[in-house]
Structures are given as structure tokens and as C-alpha cells.
Design a protein around this motif. Structure first.
Motif, PDB file in Angstrom:
ATOM      1  N   ARG A 116      74.313  61.973 -42.067  1.00 59.75           N
ATOM      2  CA  ARG A 116      73.401  61.433 -43.071  1.00 59.75           C
ATOM      3  C   ARG A 116      72.203  60.762 -42.414  1.00 59.75           C
ATOM      4  N   GLU A 117      72.361  60.399 -41.143  1.00 61.42           N
ATOM      5  CA  GLU A 117      71.278  59.759 -40.395  1.00 61.42           C
ATOM      6  C   GLU A 117      70.608  60.711 -39.412  1.00 61.42           C
ATOM      7  N   SER A 118      71.340  61.715 -38.945  1.00 59.95           N
ATOM      8  CA  SER A 118      70.821  62.543 -37.854  1.00 59.95           C
ATOM      9  C   SER A 118      70.299  63.917 -38.259  1.00 59.95           C
ATOM     10  N   LEU A 119      70.666  64.406 -39.447  1.00 60.73           N
ATOM     11  CA  LEU A 119      70.246  65.751 -39.851  1.00 60.73           C
ATOM     12  C   LEU A 119      69.288  65.728 -41.032  1.00 60.73           C
ATOM     13  N   SER A 120      68.555  66.814 -41.166  1.00 53.84           N
ATOM     14  CA  SER A 120      67.596  66.960 -42.260  1.00 53.84           C
ATOM     15  C   SER A 120      68.309  67.078 -43.606  1.00 53.84           C
ATOM     16  N   LYS A 121      67.695  66.485 -44.609  1.00 53.92           N
ATOM     17  CA  LYS A 121      68.242  66.548 -45.970  1.00 53.92           C
ATOM     18  C   LYS A 121      67.535  67.603 -46.815  1.00 53.92           C
TER      19      LYS A 121
END
Length: 244
Positions: free
Chosen positions: A57-62
Motif C-alpha cells: 500500500r506504500e510501495s506500489l502504484s495504485k
């Protein structure tokens, strides 16, 4: 000097992980990587290692191309196939093919330092052996919980998993066919999976070897308490079954 775009492109091409630019910039500016003339391939490998231990949730694109559809839980949709590759992380895993009491007894064998070999129960700490060294050896043989051979669980499930995408959407997945690497002893909480064109039925992911790629990893802050509390959760479930 290697650009963030180069690193992001290499991670996406090798692991299909759409890294967040914010996270990647923070990684590249950290003291351990803020060096010149480091090859892009080396930086990408280091970034992937960090990614697998991170909260996606912090490291990958949404971006919507890389996350589960917002209506995935719709029970009115009998079955559909999602398109593309969607990275998720494991929040829970349950062996639904083994009785609760069998799983509790397996945990208790581990607690006593025993293992199953055929129909014989053997001690996993030999007489005269340093207990600390023995424990280290078991941990080296089993990255998930240090006691694969002592668990008494062959890992064949089937398993039920709770998965989460980069947007925070959680969904239940059922192992429809045996997937190598999905087992209580092998799969850590926080491990990353890549879903490739998976099928969804009545809001539930149908997991098969063709639709799941295990990337590995672990979120230590989630995995340790999950394993320490597993026996208590199983006992609570058995109590619920007895009350019914």
C-alpha cells in the motif's frame, strides 16, 4: 547516474511490480543507495528485496491497471476473469483441508520439539546437541516459521487466503489446484503474489498455478504475531464448533 525511471522500468519488466515513484525516490535517496555509478540492475535487485519486505500500500502504484476492481466483492457476478497482472500481499492463510485439532496437535509437537517421520514421532533436538544450534538449524531450513518438518502438515491444503492489493482492497482467495509454495510452513504473512488474469466467482478469487506467481517476501511485523497467535485462533474456532 541511474534515473528512477530506469529502475522502475526494470522492476516492472522483471517482476511485474509497478513501483510507486514516491517510494522509489525515498529508496534511492537513502544512505545505503545514495551512491554514484551503481548499475541499474544492482539497484533494481536491491529495490525488489526491499519491496518484498514492504507494505504494498506504500510501495506500489495504485493505478487501476494494477489493483483489484472496486466491485470485486459483488456476489451477483457468477464468474468473471480479471485482465492483466495484479500484485497482492498475503494477510492470512488457512489450511481448510486439515482438521482444526490436527493443526493444533501439529503446533504442540513443534512446541515439544518433536517431528513426524512416517508414523514415528521423533525428537528434533538430539541428545547432547546444543538446543540453540538445533533451533537455528530448523530456522535455516524453514524461512517461514523454522519448523516445517515438525509441523506434521504436508502443505497440500487446499488453502484459503486473505489477499490485499496496493489500494488496500482485501479479498478471499481459494486454492482450486495445488500451488507449489502455498503452505503454512512456506508462505509468510506479507508475502507477495502476482495474480495473472485470475477468475473471480461470487466475489472470491479462484487460485490456480496458471493464475498465481509467488514472488516471496515477508512483513516481519505481521508474520511474527500471526504465527505466535495461530494456536489460540485455532482453539477459539474449535470452541465455536463445539458450542454449535
Amino acid at each position: 547516474m541511474t534515473s528512477p525511471d530506469q529502475i522502475a522500468a526494470q522492476i516492472l519488466s522483471t517482476k511485474s511490480l509497478p513501483v510507486s515513484q514516491t517510494w522509489l525516490n525515498a529508496f534511492l535517496s537513502s544512505s545505503s543507495t545514495a551512491q554514484r555509478n551503481i548499475p541499474a540492475s544492482a539497484l533494481a535487485k536491491s529495490a525488489i528485496f526491499r519491496l518484498l519486505a514492504s507494505d504494498i500500500r506504500e510501495s506500489l502504484s495504485k493505478h487501476r491497471s494494477y489493483v483489484l476492481p472496486v466491485d470485486i466483492h459483488n456476489p451477483a457476478v457468477q464468474e468473471r476473469r480479471l485482465q492483466g497482472s495484479i500484485p497482492v500481499q498475503v494477510l492470512d492463510i488457512e489450511d481448510i483441508g486439515t482438521s482444526l485439532w490436527s493443526q493444533i496437535e501439529a503446533i504442540e509437537r513443534v512446541e515439544r520439539g518433536e517431528a513426524i517421520r512416517g508414523r514415528e514421532i521423533v525428537r528434533t533436538i538430539a541428545i547432547g546437541e546444543d538446543p540453540e544450534a538445533s533451533e537455528n538449524n530448523r530456522a535455516n531450513n524453514n524461512p517461514a516459521n523454522g519448523a516445517a518438518s515438525a509441523s506434521g502438515n504436508s502443505g497440500y491444503g487446499p488453502h484459503r487466503l486473505i489477499l490485499q492489493d496496493a489500494a488496500g482492497t482485501m479479498v478471499m482467495g481459494i486454492e482450486m489446484q495445488r500451488i507449489d509454495g502455498i503452505a503454512l510452513e512456506k508462505l509468510a504473512i506479507g508475502a507477495k503474489l502476482l495474480l495473472r488474469n485470475p477468475s473471480v466467482a461470487r466475489g472470491m478469487l479462484l487460485l490456480s498455478p496458471e493464475s498465481v506467481t509467488l514472488l516471496g517476501g515477508k512483513i516481519e511485523a505481521l508474520d511474527k504475531p500471526w504465527r505466535e497467535g495461530r494456536k489460540a485462533r485455532l482453539l477459539e474456532k474449535t470452541a465455536g464448533v463445539e458450542r454449535e
